[in-house]
Write a protein that holds these residues in place. Structure first.
Motif, PDB file in Angstrom:
ATOM      1  N   THR A 163       4.110   3.190  -8.629  1.00 39.93           N
ATOM      2  CA  THR A 163       2.728   3.660  -8.760  1.00 39.93           C
ATOM      3  C   THR A 163       1.807   2.472  -8.545  1.00 39.93           C
ATOM      4  OG1 THR A 163       3.379   5.339 -10.365  1.00 39.93           O
ATOM      5  CG2 THR A 163       1.055   4.744 -10.316  1.00 39.93           C
ATOM      6  N   SER A 164       0.733   2.691  -7.780  1.00 43.82           N
ATOM      7  CA  SER A 164      -0.198   1.589  -7.502  1.00 43.82           C
ATOM      8  C   SER A 164      -0.910   1.164  -8.779  1.00 43.82           C
ATOM      9  CB  SER A 164      -1.223   2.003  -6.446  1.00 43.82           C
ATOM     10  OG  SER A 164      -2.017   3.073  -6.904  1.00 43.82           O
ATOM     11  N   VAL A 165      -1.086  -0.144  -8.913  1.00 45.08           N
ATOM     12  CA  VAL A 165      -1.812  -0.693 -10.048  1.00 45.08           C
ATOM     13  C   VAL A 165      -2.982  -1.544  -9.579  1.00 45.08           C
ATOM     14  CG1 VAL A 165       0.095  -0.613 -11.687  1.00 45.08           C
ATOM     15  CG2 VAL A 165      -0.189  -2.636 -10.244  1.00 45.08           C
ATOM     16  N   ASP A 166      -2.994  -1.895  -8.295  1.00 48.79           N
ATOM     17  CA  ASP A 166      -4.040  -2.775  -7.795  1.00 48.79           C
ATOM     18  C   ASP A 166      -4.112  -2.665  -6.284  1.00 48.79           C
ATOM     19  OD1 ASP A 166      -5.944  -4.787  -7.626  1.00 48.79           O
ATOM     20  OD2 ASP A 166      -4.489  -6.410  -7.747  1.00 48.79           O
ATOM     21  N   ALA A 167      -5.316  -2.658  -5.769  1.00 50.58           N
ATOM     22  CA  ALA A 167      -5.533  -2.702  -4.318  1.00 50.58           C
ATOM     23  C   ALA A 167      -6.609  -3.754  -4.075  1.00 50.58           C
ATOM     24  CB  ALA A 167      -5.941  -1.341  -3.790  1.00 50.58           C
ATOM     25  N   ASP A 168      -6.387  -4.914  -4.657  1.00 52.64           N
ATOM     26  CA  ASP A 168      -7.348  -6.006  -4.646  1.00 52.64           C
ATOM     27  C   ASP A 168      -7.831  -6.356  -3.240  1.00 52.64           C
ATOM     28  OD1 ASP A 168      -8.873  -8.101  -5.719  1.00 52.64           O
ATOM     29  OD2 ASP A 168      -7.276  -9.536  -5.286  1.00 52.64           O
ATOM     30  N   GLY A 169      -9.139  -6.305  -3.037  1.00 55.76           N
ATOM     31  CA  GLY A 169      -9.735  -6.728  -1.781  1.00 55.76           C
ATOM     32  C   GLY A 169      -9.464  -5.820  -0.610  1.00 55.76           C
ATOM     33  N   SER A 170      -9.069  -4.580  -0.857  1.00 53.62           N
ATOM     34  CA  SER A 170      -8.802  -3.675   0.247  1.00 53.62           C
ATOM     35  C   SER A 170      -9.301  -2.290  -0.112  1.00 53.62           C
ATOM     36  CB  SER A 170      -7.317  -3.678   0.599  1.00 53.62           C
ATOM     37  OG  SER A 170      -6.559  -3.130  -0.441  1.00 53.62           O
ATOM     38  N   TYR A 171      -8.630  -1.306   0.390  1.00 51.32           N
ATOM     39  CA  TYR A 171      -9.008   0.083   0.154  1.00 51.32           C
ATOM     40  C   TYR A 171      -9.066   0.380  -1.345  1.00 51.32           C
ATOM     41  CZ  TYR A 171      -8.910   5.152   0.374  1.00 51.32           C
ATOM     42  OH  TYR A 171      -9.211   6.470   0.235  1.00 51.32           O
ATOM     43  N   THR A 172     -10.087   1.058  -1.777  1.00 54.14           N
ATOM     44  CA  THR A 172     -10.213   1.456  -3.175  1.00 54.14           C
ATOM     45  C   THR A 172      -9.859   2.930  -3.289  1.00 54.14           C
ATOM     46  OG1 THR A 172     -11.986  -0.142  -3.500  1.00 54.14           O
ATOM     47  CG2 THR A 172     -11.769   1.601  -5.147  1.00 54.14           C
ATOM     48  N   GLN A 197      -8.199   9.840   2.057  1.00 56.91           N
ATOM     49  CA  GLN A 197      -7.261   8.932   1.408  1.00 56.91           C
ATOM     50  C   GLN A 197      -5.849   9.143   1.951  1.00 56.91           C
ATOM     51  OE1 GLN A 197      -7.826   7.407  -2.646  1.00 56.91           O
ATOM     52  NE2 GLN A 197      -6.118   8.759  -3.190  1.00 56.91           N
ATOM     53  N   ASP A 198      -5.457  10.391   2.178  1.00 55.20           N
ATOM     54  CA  ASP A 198      -4.155  10.678   2.789  1.00 55.20           C
ATOM     55  C   ASP A 198      -4.071  10.069   4.191  1.00 55.20           C
ATOM     56  OD1 ASP A 198      -3.262  12.121   0.600  1.00 55.20           O
ATOM     57  OD2 ASP A 198      -3.481  14.083   1.563  1.00 55.20           O
ATOM     58  N   ARG A 199      -5.135  10.207   4.972  1.00 60.28           N
ATOM     59  CA  ARG A 199      -5.173   9.656   6.331  1.00 60.28           C
ATOM     60  C   ARG A 199      -5.012   8.139   6.280  1.00 60.28           C
ATOM     61  NH1 ARG A 199      -7.817   6.614   9.084  1.00 60.28           N
ATOM     62  NH2 ARG A 199      -9.526   6.452   7.613  1.00 60.28           N
ATOM     63  N   TRP A 200      -5.770   7.500   5.353  1.00 60.47           N
ATOM     64  CA  TRP A 200      -5.683   6.048   5.209  1.00 60.47           C
ATOM     65  C   TRP A 200      -4.261   5.619   4.842  1.00 60.47           C
ATOM     66  CZ3 TRP A 200      -4.133   3.215   1.012  1.00 60.47           C
ATOM     67  CH2 TRP A 200      -4.214   1.824   1.181  1.00 60.47           C
ATOM     68  N   LEU A 201      -3.636   6.305   3.878  1.00 60.65           N
ATOM     69  CA  LEU A 201      -2.284   5.946   3.439  1.00 60.65           C
ATOM     70  C   LEU A 201      -1.284   6.120   4.585  1.00 60.65           C
ATOM     71  CD1 LEU A 201      -0.355   4.978   1.270  1.00 60.65           C
ATOM     72  CD2 LEU A 201      -0.163   7.363   0.489  1.00 60.65           C
ATOM     73  N   SER A 202      -1.429   7.177   5.349  1.00 53.29           N
ATOM     74  CA  SER A 202      -0.555   7.396   6.501  1.00 53.29           C
ATOM     75  C   SER A 202      -0.670   6.241   7.498  1.00 53.29           C
ATOM     76  CB  SER A 202      -0.910   8.722   7.177  1.00 53.29           C
ATOM     77  OG  SER A 202      -0.130   8.903   8.331  1.00 53.29           O
ATOM     78  N   GLU A 203      -1.903   5.837   7.796  1.00 52.59           N
ATOM     79  CA  GLU A 203      -2.120   4.711   8.709  1.00 52.59           C
ATOM     80  C   GLU A 203      -1.568   3.412   8.129  1.00 52.59           C
ATOM     81  OE1 GLU A 203      -6.215   4.422   9.869  1.00 52.59           O
ATOM     82  OE2 GLU A 203      -6.159   6.349  10.917  1.00 52.59           O
ATOM     83  N   PHE A 204      -1.775   3.206   6.833  1.00 48.86           N
ATOM     84  CA  PHE A 204      -1.283   1.990   6.182  1.00 48.86           C
ATOM     85  C   PHE A 204       0.244   1.917   6.254  1.00 48.86           C
ATOM     86  CE2 PHE A 204       0.328  -0.305   2.459  1.00 48.86           C
ATOM     87  CZ  PHE A 204      -0.294  -1.534   2.640  1.00 48.86           C
ATOM     88  N   LEU A 205       0.924   2.993   5.885  1.00 47.54           N
ATOM     89  CA  LEU A 205       2.383   2.994   5.908  1.00 47.54           C
ATOM     90  C   LEU A 205       2.924   2.851   7.329  1.00 47.54           C
ATOM     91  CD1 LEU A 205       3.154   5.765   3.259  1.00 47.54           C
ATOM     92  CD2 LEU A 205       3.371   3.272   2.987  1.00 47.54           C
ATOM     93  N   SER A 206       2.201   3.353   8.308  1.00 47.77           N
ATOM     94  CA  SER A 206       2.622   3.249   9.714  1.00 47.77           C
ATOM     95  C   SER A 206       2.329   1.886  10.321  1.00 47.77           C
ATOM     96  CB  SER A 206       1.930   4.338  10.544  1.00 47.77           C
ATOM     97  OG  SER A 206       2.324   5.612  10.093  1.00 47.77           O
TER      98      SER A 206
END
Length: 146
Positions: free
Chosen positions: A47-56, A111-120
């Protein structure tokens, strides 16, 4: 007169050098397999705990990842993403990423779109104790093991 093979001192030295080179090569390969990235994330949930300096993440949501064998699934508040994953050499490479198709508020869909792009994007991963970090050079997410 038959020709006898020459088994002189140089042949033995050459054989020793060849064996030493082979042993060093195997050692280098083995050390590459026992990576410095930490234990592979297989069969674990994060589970995410931090996204420091990036997507919120959208308020009230977290990003969840689940690894099982060579598969990954992810959730960021709406749809479930899933695909095959390779974690070799410290890079998270996701193939054939699919998703469920639930309708959600626009911010969760984004947010789903962003996560998909991030994982890809083949982010680098590292793991220490129960913490895993994914970083693609633009965005960075820190996860804790559940």
């Amino acid at each position: 007169m038959p020709v006898r093979p020459v088994w002189g001192r140089s042949s033995v030295a050459d054989a020793r050098r060849a064996l030493l080179a082979l042993a060093c090569g195997v050692s280098v390969l083995a050390s590459g397999c026992t990576d410095s990235y930490g234990e592979l994330p297989a069969d674990k949930n994060y589970t995410s705990v931090d996204a420091d300096g990036s997507y919120t993440p959208v308020s009230g949501t977290t990003i969840r990842l689940e690894f099982a064998d060579d598969r990954i699934s992810a959730e960021a508040g709406c749809n479930r993403l899933f695909g095959t994953v390779d974690t070799s050499l410290g890079t998270l490479t996701v193939d054939s990423l699919g998703a469920t198709r639930m309708g959600c508020p626009a911010e969760l869909m984004e947010q789903d779109r962003w996560l998909s792009e991030f994982l890809s994007s083949k982010p680098k991963w590292s793991r220490e104790d129960d913490t895993m970090t994914l970083d693609n050079g633009r965005d960075r997410i820190v996860f804790t093991e559940c």
